[in-house]
Design a protein around this motif. Sequence first.
Motif, PDB file in Angstrom:
ATOM      1  N   ALA A   1       0.835  -1.212   0.000  1.00 58.25           N
ATOM      2  CA  ALA A   1       0.000   0.000   0.000  1.00 58.25           C
ATOM      3  C   ALA A   1       0.866   1.257   0.000  1.00 58.25           C
ATOM      4  N   ILE A   2       1.930   1.254   0.818  1.00 61.36           N
ATOM      5  CA  ILE A   2       2.830   2.419   0.879  1.00 61.36           C
ATOM      6  C   ILE A   2       3.495   2.657  -0.477  1.00 61.36           C
ATOM      7  N   LEU A   3       3.936   1.579  -1.123  1.00 63.15           N
ATOM      8  CA  LEU A   3       4.585   1.709  -2.432  1.00 63.15           C
ATOM      9  C   LEU A   3       3.619   2.272  -3.478  1.00 63.15           C
ATOM     10  N   LEU A   4       2.401   1.721  -3.528  1.00 63.20           N
ATOM     11  CA  LEU A   4       1.407   2.186  -4.502  1.00 63.20           C
ATOM     12  C   LEU A   4       1.036   3.651  -4.267  1.00 63.20           C
ATOM     13  N   GLU A   5       0.769   4.005  -3.011  1.00 59.82           N
ATOM     14  CA  GLU A   5       0.361   5.376  -2.711  1.00 59.82           C
ATOM     15  C   GLU A   5       1.511   6.364  -2.916  1.00 59.82           C
ATOM     16  N   THR A   6       2.756   5.915  -2.753  1.00 64.39           N
ATOM     17  CA  THR A   6       3.909   6.779  -3.037  1.00 64.39           C
ATOM     18  C   THR A   6       3.990   7.084  -4.527  1.00 64.39           C
ATOM     19  N   ILE A   7       3.701   6.086  -5.357  1.00 60.59           N
ATOM     20  CA  ILE A   7       3.668   6.311  -6.811  1.00 60.59           C
ATOM     21  C   ILE A   7       2.608   7.353  -7.159  1.00 60.59           C
ATOM     22  N   PHE A   8       1.396   7.214  -6.563  1.00 63.50           N
ATOM     23  CA  PHE A   8       0.332   8.191  -6.812  1.00 63.50           C
ATOM     24  C   PHE A   8       0.734   9.576  -6.309  1.00 63.50           C
ATOM     25  N   ALA A   9       1.435   9.624  -5.169  1.00 67.31           N
ATOM     26  CA  ALA A   9       1.889  10.903  -4.620  1.00 67.31           C
ATOM     27  C   ALA A   9       2.832  11.605  -5.598  1.00 67.31           C
ATOM     28  N   ILE A  10       3.743  10.844  -6.188  1.00 66.07           N
ATOM     29  CA  ILE A  10       4.685  11.419  -7.173  1.00 66.07           C
ATOM     30  C   ILE A  10       3.924  11.951  -8.387  1.00 66.07           C
ATOM     31  N   ILE A  11       2.903  11.182  -8.837  1.00 64.36           N
ATOM     32  CA  ILE A  11       2.083  11.632  -9.979  1.00 64.36           C
ATOM     33  C   ILE A  11       1.379  12.946  -9.642  1.00 64.36           C
ATOM     34  N   PHE A  12       0.835  13.051  -8.437  1.00 66.56           N
ATOM     35  CA  PHE A  12       0.149  14.277  -8.013  1.00 66.56           C
ATOM     36  C   PHE A  12       1.105  15.474  -8.000  1.00 66.56           C
ATOM     37  N   ILE A  13       2.344  15.242  -7.545  1.00 68.36           N
ATOM     38  CA  ILE A  13       3.323  16.338  -7.475  1.00 68.36           C
ATOM     39  C   ILE A  13       3.757  16.771  -8.874  1.00 68.36           C
ATOM     40  N   VAL A  14       4.063  15.788  -9.711  1.00 71.81           N
ATOM     41  CA  VAL A  14       4.565  16.095 -11.062  1.00 71.81           C
ATOM     42  C   VAL A  14       3.490  16.752 -11.930  1.00 71.81           C
ATOM     43  N   PHE A  15       2.240  16.266 -11.803  1.00 73.51           N
ATOM     44  CA  PHE A  15       1.162  16.765 -12.666  1.00 73.51           C
ATOM     45  C   PHE A  15       0.133  17.594 -11.879  1.00 73.51           C
ATOM     46  N   GLN A  16       0.618  18.347 -10.902  1.00 74.12           N
ATOM     47  CA  GLN A  16      -0.295  19.081 -10.013  1.00 74.12           C
ATOM     48  C   GLN A  16      -1.131  20.119 -10.755  1.00 74.12           C
ATOM     49  N   GLU A  17      -0.656  20.669 -11.845  1.00 73.38           N
ATOM     50  CA  GLU A  17      -1.429  21.666 -12.603  1.00 73.38           C
ATOM     51  C   GLU A  17      -2.183  21.039 -13.774  1.00 73.38           C
ATOM     52  N   GLN A  18      -1.611  20.003 -14.373  1.00 72.93           N
ATOM     53  CA  GLN A  18      -2.242  19.371 -15.544  1.00 72.93           C
ATOM     54  C   GLN A  18      -3.505  18.588 -15.160  1.00 72.93           C
ATOM     55  N   LEU A  19      -3.483  17.892 -14.021  1.00 74.55           N
ATOM     56  CA  LEU A  19      -4.639  17.072 -13.617  1.00 74.55           C
ATOM     57  C   LEU A  19      -5.894  17.923 -13.346  1.00 74.55           C
ATOM     58  N   PRO A  20      -5.806  19.017 -12.577  1.00 74.49           N
ATOM     59  CA  PRO A  20      -7.005  19.848 -12.377  1.00 74.49           C
ATOM     60  C   PRO A  20      -7.542  20.454 -13.667  1.00 74.49           C
ATOM     61  N   ALA A  21      -6.655  20.732 -14.621  1.00 75.91           N
ATOM     62  CA  ALA A  21      -7.087  21.341 -15.893  1.00 75.91           C
ATOM     63  C   ALA A  21      -8.018  20.426 -16.681  1.00 75.91           C
ATOM     64  N   LEU A  22      -7.973  19.112 -16.408  1.00 68.60           N
ATOM     65  CA  LEU A  22      -8.863  18.168 -17.091  1.00 68.60           C
ATOM     66  C   LEU A  22     -10.327  18.377 -16.701  1.00 68.60           C
ATOM     67  N   PHE A  23     -10.558  19.022 -15.549  1.00 71.62           N
ATOM     68  CA  PHE A  23     -11.911  19.146 -15.005  1.00 71.62           C
ATOM     69  C   PHE A  23     -12.591  20.469 -15.371  1.00 71.62           C
ATOM     70  N   VAL A  24     -11.863  21.390 -15.975  1.00 72.36           N
ATOM     71  CA  VAL A  24     -12.461  22.693 -16.312  1.00 72.36           C
ATOM     72  C   VAL A  24     -12.234  23.007 -17.785  1.00 72.36           C
ATOM     73  N   ASP A  25     -13.041  23.914 -18.306  1.00 76.81           N
ATOM     74  CA  ASP A  25     -12.935  24.334 -19.711  1.00 76.81           C
ATOM     75  C   ASP A  25     -11.999  25.533 -19.782  1.00 76.81           C
ATOM     76  N   THR A  26     -10.748  25.273 -20.126  1.00 84.87           N
ATOM     77  CA  THR A  26      -9.752  26.352 -20.169  1.00 84.87           C
ATOM     78  C   THR A  26      -9.917  27.252 -21.390  1.00 84.87           C
ATOM     79  N   HIS A  27     -10.801  26.853 -22.318  1.00 85.52           N
ATOM     80  CA  HIS A  27     -11.033  27.663 -23.527  1.00 85.52           C
ATOM     81  C   HIS A  27     -12.232  28.583 -23.370  1.00 85.52           C
ATOM     82  N   ASN A  28     -12.909  28.503 -22.246  1.00 84.34           N
ATOM     83  CA  ASN A  28     -14.073  29.353 -21.985  1.00 84.34           C
ATOM     84  C   ASN A  28     -13.591  30.708 -21.471  1.00 84.34           C
ATOM     85  N   LEU A  29     -13.601  31.715 -22.355  1.00 82.71           N
ATOM     86  CA  LEU A  29     -13.062  33.032 -22.011  1.00 82.71           C
ATOM     87  C   LEU A  29     -13.882  33.717 -20.913  1.00 82.71           C
TER      88      LEU A  29
END
Length: 464
Positions: free
Chosen positions: A323-351
């Motif tokens: 569990a620690i190993l798996l969650e550490t991998i997810f933690a690294i993904i969250f850190i590396v893609f901290q701005e890209q992941l939230p952008a998937l949830f909003v319309d960045t083209h909506n002026l």
Amino acid sequence: MNIATYTKEFSYNLRLAYPIILGMLGHTIVGIVDNIMVGKLGPTELAAVSLGNSFVFIAMSLGIGFSTAITPLAAQADGSKNIPEGRSAFHHGLYLCTILGMVLFGMIYFSKPLISFMGQPENVVELAKPYLDIVAFSLIPLIIFQGYKQFADGMSETKYAMWATILGNVINVILNYLFIYGIWIFPELGIVGAAIGTIVSRFVMLGYLHYQMKNKLKFQPFFEGFSLKKIKKEINLKIIKLGAPSAMQMFFEVALFTGAIWLSGRLGITNQAANQIALSLASFTFMFAMGLSVAATIRVGNQKGLGDYKKLHTVAFSIFLLAILLETIFAIIFIVFQEQLPALFVDTHNLKDLAANTEVIAIAAQLLLVAAVFQISDGIQVVVLGALRGLQDVKVPMYITFIAYWVVGFPISIYLGMYTSLQAVGIWIGLLAGLTTAALFLYIRFTLLTKKLIAMHPEVVEQR
């Protein structure tokens, strides 16, 4: 012991856990799809579904938490090859889950008038009421399904519930599409159509799992001789003593995160939206730890049935490490893609909403940095809870989780979120504090218990 002692258990742990993980991820994904399909009707309909589900979700956490008491009893009976004991756990568990499902439905049905006093718009409340009636009734087949599922999980047969869940999810999406929008010969029912999809899919899941288990040779001895006359008060009380604290453990955590949503809402729309995005991502990765938690309950329960407490300790720690190993991998993904992941949830083209969406992404990115850390704490606390459940130790863990979440975590969330400039990040630091406290003290509890059991039973039982 060297690290290889634990890592050699990884493959079996994953084989046991992956069907549970897939089933849980299926629920999460379909929940997202449901919101998208209802969201196309408009914000009022989406708000009504959210309001209705907030009632059902609390009740569901109590029902699912209670049903987990069946798993360690089944796993212990399976480990010791005691069919009468397993049959008793199955029959009494189903009996209690059926009653609990009806009680939870009744509680929601009769508390429905309360939604008129929650400060919600009147049109949202009126839409939510008929939706809530149907979805609340679906708790009855869902909690009975949990009775079957938890028993099958305890017998190390985790795939049947996975296939039942996948089938139910597919039916849910199809019926949603037909009844929400009124496709072909089907009437256009809006959010009531979504409720119909939910209730039908849950009855299908229950019917499929019953059919598959009853026709499998391994389970046939456990279906024999069911009679209300054979239901015994002392066995019901044993399951209730295990199930009630387990239900409260799940309730305390669900309520903590519900409280975080409420606090974020008081900070404004952008903080609430950012909280929802980060919570969706954290919930998705949490399902992996939840699957491993069930695997911990099964494997620890098996070893308890065999009486081999040294092996029990090894098995449990192999799951903690995984569990620690798996969650550490997810933690690294969250850190590396901290701005890209939230952008998937909003319309960045909506002026029109560009400024608000940019702020949402910025806040969510900060929350993901906190989530990266609490992924690990959350993973540890849930797998250790699973292992303690396998030992049938639930009362002390219930007190630990209450103190961790509501004496430590939530007050910190209130102070840092409401009274400092940290705002949403402060709320999540409170969640981190609560989860870390729970992980630490639950781990200490498990270590002390297993050391005591090994000292009391030093002999090593030959494995099957």
